[in-house]
Design a protein around this motif. Sequence first.
Motif: not given
Length: 200
Positions: A84-85, A113-115, A169-173, A3-5
Amino acid sequence: MFAISGALSAGRKSLDLLGVLVIAALTAIGGGTIRDLLLDRHPIFWIEQPLHLLVIALAAGVTVLWTRRWNVPRHSLLIADALGLGLFAISGARIAEQLGLPWPSVILMGTITGTAGGALRDLLSADIPLVLRRDIYATAAIAGIAAYLVLARLGAPMPVPVLAGMFTVVGLRLAAIVWKLHLPVFTLREEPAPPAGGAS
């Protein structure tokens, strides 16, 4: 986070407050809605639990108020999207797993769901969706879900697989953002067009 993004994306396009709410909501619940429709889960999660909509509205409102008082860091949208992802990809995978789906379907549902919400946000904002760019985005979701599934199958106690998947996920992104990592790009090479007017 989504929602923030979404609210940040709407702000960059100078949308009105209704537009901010629409983009924030679409980003936050779009992927989960598509997942539920594909899995024939009814009612859709946010219809059954409208508290989701209240949280989205609050997150969007706080974002608007915050950005009117302080400047927004340049990568804030990408960082919020990465968080969020990680959350949504693993939660979507767990929902699919609980339905007894095979692992390829679990990875697919988690990735959607994530993308998908971010893709809808970008389309309405007239941007090329992140998932279609060369950025490591959907790839990060797939890797994180795979890490979750491997640890869960090996019997790691909860919440270890969940946290490991989210951190992957977050680390790779974030690594892709910081070091500008990306997938190989396919560029179509075509024969040059014949000269105007044809042969003399």
